[in-house]
Design a protein around this motif. Structure first.
Motif, mmCIF file in Angstrom:
data_model
loop_
_atom_site.group_PDB
_atom_site.id
_atom_site.type_symbol
_atom_site.label_atom_id
_atom_site.label_comp_id
_atom_site.label_asym_id
_atom_site.label_seq_id
_atom_site.Cartn_x
_atom_site.Cartn_y
_atom_site.Cartn_z
ATOM 1 N N LEU A 215 55.243 39.794 41.141
ATOM 2 C CA LEU A 215 54.316 39.474 40.064
ATOM 3 C C LEU A 215 53.712 38.101 40.339
ATOM 4 N N THR A 216 52.398 38.012 40.278
ATOM 5 C CA THR A 216 51.671 36.765 40.512
ATOM 6 C C THR A 216 50.868 36.401 39.277
ATOM 7 N N GLU A 217 51.066 35.187 38.772
ATOM 8 C CA GLU A 217 50.302 34.729 37.617
ATOM 9 C C GLU A 217 48.901 34.311 38.059
ATOM 10 N N LEU A 218 47.892 34.706 37.269
ATOM 11 C CA LEU A 218 46.499 34.434 37.609
ATOM 12 C C LEU A 218 45.801 33.766 36.427
ATOM 13 N N PRO A 219 45.873 32.432 36.305
ATOM 14 C CA PRO A 219 45.151 31.745 35.225
ATOM 15 C C PRO A 219 43.647 31.971 35.382
ATOM 16 N N LEU A 220 42.963 32.237 34.263
ATOM 17 C CA LEU A 220 41.541 32.540 34.344
ATOM 18 C C LEU A 220 40.834 32.097 33.065
ATOM 19 N N ALA A 221 39.767 31.328 33.219
ATOM 20 C CA ALA A 221 38.908 30.999 32.083
ATOM 21 C C ALA A 221 37.948 32.155 31.849
ATOM 22 N N CYS A 222 37.501 32.296 30.618
ATOM 23 C CA CYS A 222 36.621 33.413 30.259
ATOM 24 C C CYS A 222 35.179 33.045 30.616
ATOM 25 N N ALA A 223 34.884 33.071 31.911
ATOM 26 C CA ALA A 223 33.555 32.707 32.394
ATOM 27 C C ALA A 223 33.306 33.410 33.729
ATOM 28 N N GLU A 224 32.050 33.784 33.970
ATOM 29 C CA GLU A 224 31.723 34.523 35.187
ATOM 30 C C GLU A 224 32.048 33.739 36.451
ATOM 31 N N ASP A 225 31.741 32.444 36.454
ATOM 32 C CA ASP A 225 31.993 31.668 37.673
ATOM 33 C C ASP A 225 33.489 31.559 37.959
ATOM 34 N N ALA A 226 34.312 31.469 36.904
ATOM 35 C CA ALA A 226 35.763 31.421 37.112
ATOM 36 C C ALA A 226 36.263 32.740 37.688
ATOM 37 N N ALA A 227 35.745 33.865 37.200
ATOM 38 C CA ALA A 227 36.140 35.172 37.727
ATOM 39 C C ALA A 227 35.679 35.334 39.165
ATOM 40 N N ALA A 228 34.489 34.819 39.483
ATOM 41 C CA ALA A 228 33.990 34.909 40.861
ATOM 42 C C ALA A 228 34.873 34.115 41.811
ATOM 43 N N ARG A 229 35.346 32.955 41.370
ATOM 44 C CA ARG A 229 36.228 32.145 42.230
ATOM 45 C C ARG A 229 37.556 32.859 42.469
ATOM 46 N N LEU A 230 38.067 33.519 41.424
ATOM 47 C CA LEU A 230 39.315 34.260 41.593
ATOM 48 C C LEU A 230 39.108 35.442 42.538
ATOM 49 N N ALA A 231 37.996 36.148 42.402
ATOM 50 C CA ALA A 231 37.712 37.291 43.276
ATOM 51 C C ALA A 231 37.584 36.854 44.728
ATOM 52 N N ARG B 14 34.222 43.268 37.250
ATOM 53 C CA ARG B 14 32.861 43.060 37.745
ATOM 54 C C ARG B 14 32.855 42.099 38.934
ATOM 55 N N ALA B 15 33.646 41.017 38.816
ATOM 56 C CA ALA B 15 33.688 40.029 39.899
ATOM 57 C C ALA B 15 34.301 40.628 41.159
ATOM 58 N N LEU B 16 35.358 41.433 41.003
ATOM 59 C CA LEU B 16 35.987 42.051 42.171
ATOM 60 C C LEU B 16 35.026 43.025 42.858
ATOM 61 N N GLN B 17 34.313 43.819 42.071
ATOM 62 C CA GLN B 17 33.371 44.759 42.659
ATOM 63 C C GLN B 17 32.224 44.029 43.354
ATOM 64 N N ASP B 18 31.766 42.932 42.765
ATOM 65 C CA ASP B 18 30.724 42.130 43.414
ATOM 66 C C ASP B 18 31.218 41.570 44.744
ATOM 67 N N HIS B 19 32.529 41.355 44.850
ATOM 68 C CA HIS B 19 33.131 40.812 46.072
ATOM 69 C C HIS B 19 33.480 41.916 47.084
ATOM 70 N N GLY B 20 33.226 43.172 46.722
ATOM 71 C CA GLY B 20 33.481 44.275 47.638
ATOM 72 C C GLY B 20 34.852 44.908 47.514
ATOM 73 N N VAL B 21 35.598 44.584 46.455
ATOM 74 C CA VAL B 21 36.923 45.169 46.243
ATOM 75 C C VAL B 21 36.748 46.495 45.502
ATOM 76 N N THR B 22 37.248 47.568 46.051
ATOM 77 C CA THR B 22 37.116 48.878 45.405
ATOM 78 C C THR B 22 38.200 49.056 44.342
ATOM 79 N N LEU B 23 37.775 49.648 43.237
ATOM 80 C CA LEU B 23 38.685 49.917 42.111
ATOM 81 C C LEU B 23 38.687 51.418 41.834
ATOM 82 N N PRO B 24 39.832 52.042 41.801
ATOM 83 C CA PRO B 24 41.202 51.518 41.928
ATOM 84 C C PRO B 24 41.741 51.581 43.360
ATOM 85 N N GLY B 25 40.900 51.985 44.320
ATOM 86 C CA GLY B 25 41.409 52.183 45.675
ATOM 87 C C GLY B 25 42.201 51.010 46.211
#
Length: 335
Positions: free
Chosen positions: A220-236, A260-271
């Motif tokens: 299990l990995t903790e993933l702190p995240l602010a509710c903002a698009e740029d924060a999600a993009a950095r995590l992705a 949305r950020a993961l898909q923009d980064h090319g990560v397939t869901l749920p594959g």
């Protein structure tokens, strides 16, 4: 300019004269007093007279006579309330209204405490319904000394002296992580909102996820995240390094943001990565892939309204404690 003479404010005596009854009868009818038997024709006559004159009972005077009002004070939540919680509170207010209570929402989101309890007590409510933690036994005592017959809290822990609806958030995290594990996922991330007001819910959800994976060999990995698009993009952008094959987002809003950020980064869901949220927001099924979620089975608003009413009618009764643990995993395409 000639000013028009002011129209006298109608009084209960005016209503009584027009309806042909006593002032006491007017009071009984307009205050919905059921302890005194009054015929339905008389009740109708009094209401019609009050409407014709434009008479409205004086709430403050009525409170002074009775020592309390029919007001239920509901402080604004000390945390950002999502759509699920807002809908539940709306149902609760409607149910209290049907029981002849007036719900007053107090102030903006702010920490609770004894000072807040004193401010609520100034309204001389008959009951106070506190969403979230922060009110302590001292605040409960302040409210009761001011005449509040019932203090009810909604949060992760009960408060001494108050009735409580305890929302078990650990069950949400446990169900989400268990679902991901049963789908064959072994490297699970848990999104934790950086907004401090949400920690009261995110911390027990994290504990629940940890307990579900304990002893399974999954990580299990903790993933702190602010509710903002740029924060999600950095995590992705870190997803390759994190090498996670699943993520439990704190709720559906955070799940949507990260998906949305993961898909923009090319990560397939749920594959490549399975995603599950919580709280079953209505936008979840409209995403692609459709969002899996965990639904916390909140009680009906009328059930909590009935608890408030019981407490008001019997203020000396021992505090009731009801724990909500029921959760349902809604499995959709994202997991």
């Amino acid at each position: 300019m000639v000013q028009k003479p002011k129209t006298p404010v109608p009084t209960s005596a005016d209503v009584a004269r027009l309806a042909g009854v006593s002032r006491a009868t007017v009071s009984y009818v307009l205050n919905n007093t059921r302890a005194v038997r009054i015929s339905e024709p008389t009740r109708l006559r009094v209401r019609e007279a009050a409407e014709q004159l434009g008479y409205v009972p004086h709430a403050a005077a009525r409170s002074l006579r009775a020592g309390h009002s029919r007001t239920v004070v509901m402080p604004a939540p000390a945390f950002p309330a999502g759509p699920l919680y807002t809908r539940f509170l709306g149902e609760l207010q409607s149910a209290l209204g049907r029981l002849d209570y007036t719900v007053v929402q107090y102030g903006g989101a702010a920490p609770y405490g004894d000072d807040a309890a004193r401010a609520w007590a100034e309204l001389r409510p008959i009951a106070v319904l506190v969403p979230g933690p922060g009110l302590g036994p001292g605040g409960v005592e302040v409210l009761k000394r001011s005449g509040a017959r019932a203090v009810v809290t909604l949060g992760p822990e009960p408060v001494e002296g108050a009735h409580a609806l305890v929302l078990d958030q650990t069950a949400v995290g446990h169900a989400a992580a268990r679902h991901l594990y049963e789908r064959g996922r072994r490297r699970v991330g848990v999104v934790l909102p950086e907004e401090p007001g949400l920690r009261i819910f995110s911390s027990p959800r994290l504990r629940g996820a940890r307990s579900a994976l304990r002893g399974t060999g999954a990580t299990l990995t903790e993933l702190p995240l602010a509710c903002a698009e740029d924060a999600a993009a950095r995590l992705a952008a870190r997803w390759d390094a994190l090498a996670l094959d699943a993520v439990f987002a704190y709720d559906d809003a955070y799940a949507m943001l990260l998906s949305r950020a993961l898909q923009d980064h090319g990560v397939t869901l749920p594959g490549r990565t399975a995603v599950i949220g919580a709280d079953d927001l209505m936008l979840g099924p409209l995403l692609r892939p459709r969002l899996s979620t965990v639904r916390l089975e909140l009680p009906a608003g009328q059930d909590l309204a009935a608890l408030v009413d019981r407490a008001v009618r019997d203020p000396g009764a021992a505090p009731e404690r009801h724990t909500v643990r029921g959760v349902t995993v809604v499995h959709r395409e994202s997991s």
